[in-house]
Scaffold this motif. Structure first.
Motif, PDB file in Angstrom:
ATOM      1  N   MET A  22      38.564 -23.682   4.104  1.00 10.46           N
ATOM      2  CA  MET A  22      37.935 -22.835   5.099  1.00 10.46           C
ATOM      3  C   MET A  22      38.967 -21.941   5.783  1.00 10.46           C
ATOM      4  SD  MET A  22      34.677 -22.944   5.331  1.00 10.46           S
ATOM      5  CE  MET A  22      34.812 -21.847   6.716  1.00 10.46           C
ATOM      6  N   PHE A  23      40.105 -22.532   6.114  1.00  9.06           N
ATOM      7  CA  PHE A  23      41.157 -21.799   6.810  1.00  9.06           C
ATOM      8  C   PHE A  23      41.686 -20.653   5.950  1.00  9.06           C
ATOM      9  CE2 PHE A  23      45.711 -21.277   7.882  1.00  9.06           C
ATOM     10  CZ  PHE A  23      45.576 -20.885   9.201  1.00  9.06           C
ATOM     11  N   ARG A  24      41.954 -20.927   4.688  1.00  9.98           N
ATOM     12  CA  ARG A  24      42.518 -19.911   3.791  1.00  9.98           C
ATOM     13  C   ARG A  24      41.515 -18.809   3.465  1.00  9.98           C
ATOM     14  NH1 ARG A  24      47.623 -20.522   4.908  1.00  9.98           N
ATOM     15  NH2 ARG A  24      48.359 -22.639   4.544  1.00  9.98           N
ATOM     16  N   ASN A  25      40.209 -19.128   3.489  1.00  9.61           N
ATOM     17  CA  ASN A  25      39.186 -18.149   3.110  1.00  9.61           C
ATOM     18  C   ASN A  25      38.687 -17.293   4.264  1.00  9.61           C
ATOM     19  OD1 ASN A  25      39.091 -18.782   0.356  1.00  9.61           O
ATOM     20  ND2 ASN A  25      37.745 -20.525   0.732  1.00  9.61           N
ATOM     21  N   LEU A  26      39.139 -17.580   5.489  1.00 11.68           N
ATOM     22  CA  LEU A  26      38.743 -16.740   6.619  1.00 11.68           C
ATOM     23  C   LEU A  26      39.352 -15.351   6.468  1.00 11.68           C
ATOM     24  CD1 LEU A  26      39.106 -19.140   9.700  1.00 11.68           C
ATOM     25  CD2 LEU A  26      36.994 -18.158   8.806  1.00 11.68           C
ATOM     26  N   LEU A  27      38.517 -14.316   6.558  1.00 14.86           N
ATOM     27  CA  LEU A  27      39.019 -12.950   6.420  1.00 14.86           C
ATOM     28  C   LEU A  27      39.888 -12.562   7.608  1.00 14.86           C
ATOM     29  CD1 LEU A  27      35.981 -10.978   4.967  1.00 14.86           C
ATOM     30  CD2 LEU A  27      37.921 -11.979   3.769  1.00 14.86           C
ATOM     31  N   LYS A  28      39.556 -13.110   8.769  1.00 13.46           N
ATOM     32  CA  LYS A  28      40.351 -12.820   9.960  1.00 13.46           C
ATOM     33  C   LYS A  28      40.533 -14.106  10.746  1.00 13.46           C
ATOM     34  CE  LYS A  28      40.700  -9.750  13.940  1.00 13.46           C
ATOM     35  NZ  LYS A  28      42.036  -9.288  13.570  1.00 13.46           N
ATOM     36  N   ARG A  29      41.784 -14.440  11.026  1.00 13.87           N
ATOM     37  CA  ARG A  29      42.069 -15.659  11.785  1.00 13.87           C
ATOM     38  C   ARG A  29      42.489 -15.289  13.194  1.00 13.87           C
ATOM     39  NH1 ARG A  29      46.127 -17.045   7.194  1.00 13.87           N
ATOM     40  NH2 ARG A  29      44.709 -17.572   5.481  1.00 13.87           N
ATOM     41  N   ASP A  30      41.886 -15.968  14.163  1.00 10.80           N
ATOM     42  CA  ASP A  30      42.344 -15.810  15.536  1.00 10.80           C
ATOM     43  C   ASP A  30      43.169 -17.034  15.918  1.00 10.80           C
ATOM     44  OD1 ASP A  30      40.458 -17.784  15.849  1.00 10.80           O
ATOM     45  OD2 ASP A  30      39.024 -16.547  16.936  1.00 10.80           O
ATOM     46  N   ILE A  31      43.610 -17.081  17.156  1.00 12.05           N
ATOM     47  CA  ILE A  31      44.466 -18.184  17.588  1.00 12.05           C
ATOM     48  C   ILE A  31      43.728 -19.516  17.526  1.00 12.05           C
ATOM     49  CG2 ILE A  31      43.876 -17.915  20.029  1.00 12.05           C
ATOM     50  CD1 ILE A  31      47.317 -18.898  18.523  1.00 12.05           C
ATOM     51  N   ARG A  56      52.865 -13.318  13.915  1.00 12.08           N
ATOM     52  CA  ARG A  56      53.000 -12.660  15.217  1.00 12.08           C
ATOM     53  C   ARG A  56      51.847 -12.985  16.167  1.00 12.08           C
ATOM     54  NH1 ARG A  56      55.517  -6.615  13.899  1.00 12.08           N
ATOM     55  NH2 ARG A  56      57.402  -7.379  12.870  1.00 12.08           N
ATOM     56  N   GLU A  57      51.292 -14.167  16.013  1.00  6.43           N
ATOM     57  CA  GLU A  57      50.314 -14.673  16.977  1.00  6.43           C
ATOM     58  C   GLU A  57      51.069 -15.394  18.087  1.00  6.43           C
ATOM     59  OE1 GLU A  57      47.132 -14.561  17.449  1.00  6.43           O
ATOM     60  OE2 GLU A  57      46.216 -13.887  15.578  1.00  6.43           O
ATOM     61  N   ARG A  58      50.637 -15.228  19.311  1.00  4.04           N
ATOM     62  CA  ARG A  58      51.270 -15.921  20.430  1.00  4.04           C
ATOM     63  C   ARG A  58      50.616 -17.275  20.625  1.00  4.04           C
ATOM     64  NH1 ARG A  58      54.927 -13.813  23.569  1.00  4.04           N
ATOM     65  NH2 ARG A  58      54.509 -15.355  25.185  1.00  4.04           N
ATOM     66  N   PRO A  59      51.392 -18.354  20.545  1.00  2.00           N
ATOM     67  CA  PRO A  59      50.811 -19.688  20.766  1.00  2.00           C
ATOM     68  C   PRO A  59      50.342 -19.845  22.202  1.00  2.00           C
ATOM     69  CG  PRO A  59      53.208 -19.819  20.606  1.00  2.00           C
ATOM     70  CD  PRO A  59      52.836 -18.414  20.254  1.00  2.00           C
ATOM     71  N   THR A  60      49.277 -20.598  22.384  1.00  2.00           N
ATOM     72  CA  THR A  60      48.712 -20.838  23.712  1.00  2.00           C
ATOM     73  C   THR A  60      48.975 -22.290  24.112  1.00  2.00           C
ATOM     74  OG1 THR A  60      46.576 -21.508  22.810  1.00  2.00           O
ATOM     75  CG2 THR A  60      46.887 -19.157  23.256  1.00  2.00           C
ATOM     76  N   MET A  79      58.559 -24.339  24.790  1.00  2.00           N
ATOM     77  CA  MET A  79      57.312 -23.815  25.358  1.00  2.00           C
ATOM     78  C   MET A  79      57.563 -22.762  26.429  1.00  2.00           C
ATOM     79  SD  MET A  79      54.856 -27.167  25.746  1.00  2.00           S
ATOM     80  CE  MET A  79      53.692 -26.247  26.748  1.00  2.00           C
ATOM     81  N   ASN A  80      58.241 -23.161  27.474  1.00  2.00           N
ATOM     82  CA  ASN A  80      58.491 -22.244  28.588  1.00  2.00           C
ATOM     83  C   ASN A  80      59.610 -21.276  28.277  1.00  2.00           C
ATOM     84  OD1 ASN A  80      57.947 -21.199  31.089  1.00  2.00           O
ATOM     85  ND2 ASN A  80      59.095 -22.740  32.233  1.00  2.00           N
ATOM     86  N   ARG A  81      60.598 -21.760  27.521  1.00  2.00           N
ATOM     87  CA  ARG A  81      61.788 -20.960  27.246  1.00  2.00           C
ATOM     88  C   ARG A  81      61.484 -19.771  26.335  1.00  2.00           C
ATOM     89  NH1 ARG A  81      65.267 -24.502  24.044  1.00  2.00           N
ATOM     90  NH2 ARG A  81      64.083 -23.614  22.304  1.00  2.00           N
ATOM     91  N   ASP A  82      60.741 -20.020  25.250  1.00  2.00           N
ATOM     92  CA  ASP A  82      60.530 -18.982  24.230  1.00  2.00           C
ATOM     93  C   ASP A  82      59.159 -18.310  24.305  1.00  2.00           C
ATOM     94  OD1 ASP A  82      63.022 -19.716  23.312  1.00  2.00           O
ATOM     95  OD2 ASP A  82      62.237 -21.057  21.758  1.00  2.00           O
TER      96      ASP A  82
END
Length: 893
Positions: free
Chosen positions: A622-631, A661-665, A692-695
Motif C-alpha cells: 500500500m505504501f509503495r503504491n500510493l501516488l502521493k505520500r504525505d507525512i 525532504r519531508e519534515r518529521p513531526t 529532535m530539537n537540535r536538527d
C-alpha cells in the motif's frame, strides 16, 4: 439642461452614414442603429447631440434612451431626462413612464419608481410587470406580492413575466401555499408548457422545500431549454444530492441539449463535492469540446474541482495553461493545494503571486491563514497577520474570523482571545470559533462562560454554537451538560440540522447513552452521509466494532459510502483482528472506485489496518503504491514496522522520509522511538531523541520521554530510565512511571518497583491497572503480604477489573469470548480444545514460564508437527483490558 447632457458625454461615434437633414425620424434611425450594435454609450451621446441641435424629442426616442440608462446604471442622466419632460405631454406617455419605472428599479431607487408608477393615469401589463419585477429585484418581496393582487383586481391577467416574479417572491419568503397557487394558475392558463422560464422558476421555488417536487415539475415540462436543465442540476447540487445532479447532466447530454458555462459550473462543483474524479475528467473533455476552456470562470471551477478530488497535478496544469492576472484563478489554485494538503506548494504559490505583482485580496489572505493553521506554520501565520494589519484588512470581519480560526486551530488561545476582544463587531461565527478553540484546549469552563456572555449580546447562539459546546461532552461526567444543551435547543427552537443531530448523537454515545443516541439518529429525517459516518466513528471510538460493521452494512440501503466512510469503518478490522475483513474492504474500495490510489488519506488508513492485522507485506505494498505520500503515510509505515518488531526497516523508512525532504513531526518521532524500543535499538534511539530539537526543531514532549523510558527499561537500563524521568523539563505523568514499572517487573527489581508503584498509585488512585501491575510484581517475587494489602485496597475503593475479551474470525464470522464467561454456549468446547492444544505444546517440549503471565511471548516454542500447527489456523485477537498490556495479534500455525 441641454448643456449638462452634452458636457457629460463624449461626441457620438460615426457608426452610421452622415445625415444632412436630421429630422426626428433620422435621429430615431441613428438610435435604432446603435441599439442593434448594443452600444448604450453611443445612444446617450447621440441623444445629447440631438438635444444640442434643438431636435424635437418624441415618444420613440425617450424609451430607448431611458433603457440605455438602465443598462448602464446611469441614474443621473436618466433623472435629467426625466426633469426635461416634466410638465410636457411626454411625461404622461405610457411607454415613457414604464421606461422610467424600469430605470429607477434597476438603479435601486424603488421609492422613485413607485412614485412614477402611482402617478400613471393608465397602466398596462408591461407597466405592472416592470414595477413588480423591480420590487423583486430590490428584495421588496411582500410589496411585489401585494402588487400582483392589485393587478388582478384591476382586471389584468398574469402573464409569464408576472408569474416568474411572483414565484421568485414566494421562494424568498417561503410562501409554499401561494407558490403552489401560482403553479396551478400556470397549469390552468397553459403558460407552463408555453414558456420554459416559468417552469425554471418553479423548479427553483420547489428546491427550497423538496427537490423531488422540483423534479416532478421538470419531468412534466415539454419544452426544456438549457436554463431548465441548469435549474434542476443546480437544485440537486444546492440540496447536497450531487450524484443526482450528475445523473441529470448525463440525461442532458443524451438528449442533445447543449450545455452552457453555467451548466459546467454546477456540474464541476457537484463532481468536487462528490469526489468523482473520473466523471470530472470526462466533464473536462466536454468543456474543451464545447469551447468553454477559455472561459475564466469555467477554468477556475476546473481548478477547484481537481483540488477537491485530491488531484493537485491536474489542477496545476489547468492553472498554468490559463494563467492570467485574475486573482480569482490564483485563489482557486491556492485553495486546491490546501484541499490536497499540499501546504508547501500553497505557500510557494503565494510567494510567486507576490513576485509577479498579482494583487491579493481578502480571499487570498483568508485562504493562506487557513493553510497556515492546517500545516501548523505559526510563524508564517503571524507574518500574514502583520501584513493584514499593515494593509488595513483587519477591519473586515472575514479576515478577523480567519485569524481567530487560525490561532484557535493552533491552540494559541490567548492570541485568539485578543483577536476576538479587538473585533469591532463579532458575529456568530466569531463566537462559535472561540468557543470551539477553548474546548479543544481543555478550557471547558471558560467556553461555558463565553457561551453565557454570548446569550447577553445581540448575537444569539445558533445550531453551530451547540455543536461547538457538545464537542466538549466526551464522557459520562458531562452527560448533564449535554442534556442541558439538548434542552436549550428544544426550548429555543433551534434548527436541528444534520450537524447538530450528529453532534447530539455523538454526545449521547460518548456518555454511554446508546439508546438516546440511536433515537436521535433514526428519528432525524434528513440523515446524510456525514451523519452515518459520525455514527460509525462513534461505535469505533467506544470499542463497538461489530456494531460499527452492522451499521455500515445497513447504511448501504439508504446512501452510498464514500472514502470518509471507509476511513471511519476500517479501524473495526483492527479491533476484531480480521485481516480477511480488511481485504474485503480493500476490494470494495477498488470496485466502487472510491479514490485509490489518489486518495492518500484512504491509502494511509488501509496501510495502518493491514499492519495492525498482521500483514506487513500488504502494508508495504500500500505504501509503495500510493501516488502521493504525505507525512501521515511515512508515520504510518514507520509505526507498522515498529509494531512488527522490524526496527531496522523503520529506521530505513525514516531515512527515506528525510531524503524526500519531508519534515518529521512529533508523531514521526513517537513512531520511530517506539520502533527502536520494540527492537532494542538503544543507541539509535538515543541518537534520534537527541536530534529532535537540535536538527528538526521538535521539542521532546512527555510521550517522547515515555518512549525513551520504555526503550531503556526493555534494555535493562532501569537506573538511566529513572534519571531521564528526573531530568525532564516538565512534570512526568503516570504513563512514564508505568513504563518504568513494567520494566521493573521484567527484570525483577523489587526495590525500585515498590517506590514507583507507590508513586503511581498516588498519581492515579482510581486506576485499577496500577494495582494489578504492582500486585503481579509482588506475586512473582513471592511477597504475598503486599499482594493481600493491594487486593484489600482494590476492594475498599470498589475498583473492578474489566474482563479480557478475545475474538476469532472463522469463515468470515467473528466469534467473541470473554474471560470467565461460563454462560457462553461454546464454553465447554472452547476450553476442551484449548486443553488439547496446551497438551500438544507440552508434548513438543514447551516449558511454561510461570513467573509472569506472558509465557508465550518470552519462551521459544520448538517446531511442532502438522497436527499442532492446524489446531489454531485462524487469526486470534488477544486483548488485555487492564491497561497494562497492549493488544496483540497472535497467530499459531
Amino acid at each position: 439642461m441641454v448643456c449638462s447632457l452634452v458636457m457629460n458625454l463624449p461626441s457620438p461615434p460615426r457608426l452610421s452614414p452622415p445625415i444632412r437633414s436630421r429630422d426626428p425620424g433620422s435621429w430615431n434611425s441613428i438610435l435604432k442603429h446603435h441599439v442593434r450594435l448594443k452600444n448604450d454609450r453611443a445612444i446617450l451621446a447621440t441623444f445629447a447631440e440631438m438635444e444640442a441641435s434643438g431636435a424635437h424629442r418624441d415618444r420613440v426616442a425617450l424609451p430607448v434612451v431611458l433603457k440605455a440608462c438602465a443598462r448602464l446604471q446611469d441614474v443621473e442622466f436618466g433623472k435629467r431626462v426625466h426633469s426635461c419632460i416634466v410638465g410636457t405631454e411626454l411625461a404622461d406617455d405610457l411607454r415613457v413612464r414604464t421606461a422610467l419605472v424600469d430605470l429607477y428599479c434597476k438603479c435601486g431607487l424603488v421609492d422613485d419608481a413607485l412614485e412614477v408608477f402611482e402617478e400613471m393615469t393608465q397602466r398596462d401589463l408591461v407597466s405592472w410587470n416592470a414595477m413588480i419585477s423591480g420590487c423583486v429585484a430590490n428584495c421588496q418581496y411582500k410589496y411585489a406580492i401585494f402588487l400582483c393582487f392589485r393587478m388582478r383586481r384591476d382586471g389584468l391577467r398574469l402573464n409569464s413575466v408576472t408569474l416568474v416574479s411572483l414565484i421568485l417572491a414566494c421562494r424568498e419568503l417561503s410562501e409554499f401555499r401561494l407558490g403552489q397557487a401560482a403553479h396551478c394558475y400556470s397549469l390552468r392558463s397553459g403558460i407552463l408548457q408555453l414558456e420554459p422560464h416559468v417552469g425554471t422558476s418553479l423548479i427553483g421555488f420547489y428546491s427550497r422545500f423538496d427537490i423531488r417536487l422540483s423534479h416532478n415539475v421538470f419531468e412534466v415540462l415539454k419544452r426544456r431549454n438549457t436554463v431548465c436543465w441548469n435549474a434542476i442540476i443546480d437544485g440537486y447540487f444546492q440540496t447536497g444530492k450531487c450524484s443526482e445532479a450528475l445523473k441529470i447532466f448525463l440525461h442532458m447530454i443524451v438528449d442533445n441539449v447543449a450545455p452552457d458555462s453555467l451548466t459546467f459550473l454546477a456540474v464541476m462543483q457537484s463532481c468536487g463535492e462528490f469526489g468523482c474524479l473520473k466523471f470530472g475528467k470526462q466533464v473536462h473533455q466536454l468543456v474543451i469540446k464545447y469551447g468553454f476552456s477559455v472561459d475564466k470562470f469555467v477554468g477556475n471551477a476546473l481548478i477547484s474541482m481537481y483540488g477537491r478530488c485530491g488531484y493537485s497535478e491536474r489542477a496545476s496544469l489547468v492553472f498554468e495553461r490559463g494563467l492570467t492576472g485574475d486573482v480569482a484563478s490564483w485563489n482557486a489554485m491556492i485553495s486546491a493545494y490546501k484541499n490536497c494538503m499540499c501546504f508547501n506548494e500553497a505557500l510557494a504559490l503565494f510567494s510567486r503571486m507576490k513576485c509577479e505583482c498579482i494583487g491579493e485580496n481578502m480571499v487570498t489572505i483568508g485562504t493562506m491563514l487557513s493553510v497556515c493553521a492546517q500545516c501548523g506554520c505559526l510563524a508564517r501565520g503571524k507574518q500574514l497577520h502583520a501584513y493584514a494589519i499593515k494593509s488595513g484588512m483587519t477591519d473586515n470581519t472575514s479576515i478577523d474570523d480567519a485569524l481567530l480560526s487560525m490561532y484557535a486551530d493552533l491552540n494559541i488561545v490567548t492570541s485568539a482571545q485578543e483577536i476576538f476582544n479587538g473585533m469591532d463587531k463579532s458575529n456568530a461565527v466569531s463566537w462559535n470559533t472561540l468557543i470551539m478553540g477553548l474546548i479543544k484546549d481543555g478550557l471547558t469552563s471558560k467556553a461555558w462562560d463565553l457561551f453565557r456572555k454570548m446569550q447577553q449580546t445581540e448575537t444569539k447562539p445558533n445550531s453551530f454554537t451547540m455543536v461547538s459546546l457538545l464537542t466538549g461532552c466526551t464522557n459520562n461526567l458531562f452527560l448533564n451538560f449535554g442534556r442541558s444543551i439538548h434542552g436549550y435547543v428544544i426550548r429555543h427552537g433551534l434548527d436541528v440540522n444534520s450537524s447538530l443531530c450528529t453532534a447530539l448523537a455523538d454526545m449521547y454515545m460518548d456518555c454511554g447513552q446508546e439508546s438516546a443516541a440511536f433515537y436521535i439518529f433514526w428519528n432525524h429525517s434528513d440523515r446524510d452521509l456525514v451523519s452515518w459516518n459520525a455514527m460509525i466513528a462513534s461505535y469505533i471510538h467506544n470499542g463497538r466494532p461489530n456494531d460499527a460493521l452492522t451499521l455500515f452494512y445497513r447504511m448501504q440501503f439508504e446512501t452510498k459510502p464514500d472514502a470518509s466512510t471507509m476511513i471511519n469503518v476500517l479501524p473495526s478490522c483492527a479491533q476484531i483482528g480480521s485481516l480477511l475483513q480488511v481485504k474485503g474492504f480493500h476490494a470494495y474500495i477498488v470496485r466502487r472506485e472510491l479514490g485509490l490510489p489518489l486518495d492518500t488519506s484512504l491509502g494511509n488508513a488501509l496501510l495502518t489496518m493491514y499492519a495492525k492485522c498482521g500483514s506487513i507485506r500488504s502494508a508495504e505494498s500500500m505504501f509503495r503504491n500510493l501516488l502521493k505520500r504525505d507525512i501521515i503515510s511515512w508515520n504510518a509505515m514507520i509505526a507498522a514496522y515498529g509494531i512488527h518488531g522490524q526496527g531496522e526497516d523503520a529506521v530505513r523508512i525514516f531515512c527515506e522520509l528525510l531524503s524526500a525532504r519531508e519534515r518529521p513531526t512529533r508523531v514521526t518521532f513517537v513512531s520511530i522511538l517506539s520502533a527502536c524500543s520494540h527492537s532494542g535499538m538503544v543507541e539509535k534511539g538515543w541518537e534520534i531523541f537527541h536530534s529532535m530539537n537540535r536538527d528538526y526543531n521538535v521539542p521532546p514532549e512527555v510521550v517522547h520521554y515515555a518512549c525513551m523510558v520504555d526503550l531503556l527499561g526493555r534494555a535493562g537500563n532501569l537506573d538511566k530510565a529513572k534519571e531521564l524521568i528526573c531530568s525532564m523539563p516538565m512534570e512526568p505523568d503516570a504513563s512514564l512511571w508505568r513504563a518504568l514499572l513494567s520494566a521493573c517487573r521484567m527484570f525483577y527489581n523489587m526495590k525500585l518497583a515498590r517506590i514507583i508503584g507507590e508513586k503511581l498509585i498516588e498519581l492515579e488512585p482510581m486506576n485499577i491497572a496500577n494495582y494489578i501491575l504492582l500486585s503481579n510484581i509482588y506475586a512473582a517475587a513471592g511477597n504475598w503480604e503486599y499482594v493481600t494489602i493491594l487486593r484489600a485496597d482494590i476492594k475498599e475503593k470498589g475498583l473492578e477489573k474489566t474482563p479480557g475479551n478475545s475474538w476469532i474470525n472463522i469463515k468470515n464470522e467473528v466469534q467473541s469470548f470473554t474471560a470467565g464467561n461460563k454462560q457462553d454456549p461454546q464454553f465447554e468446547m472452547s476450553y476442551t480444545k484449548l486443553k488439547l492444544s496446551l497438551d500438544e505444546l507440552v508434548e513438543d517440549g514447551y516449558i511454561p514460564h510461570t513467573r509472569t503471565s506472558h509465557s508465550l511471548i518470552h519462551q521459544n516454542v520448538p517446531s511442532r508437527p502438522n497436527s499442532c500447527r492446524t489446531a489454531f489456523r485462524y487469526p486470534i485477537k488477544i486483548l488485555s483490558t487492564d491497561g497494562v498490556t497492549e493488544g496483540r495479534d497472535t497467530r499459531i500455525r
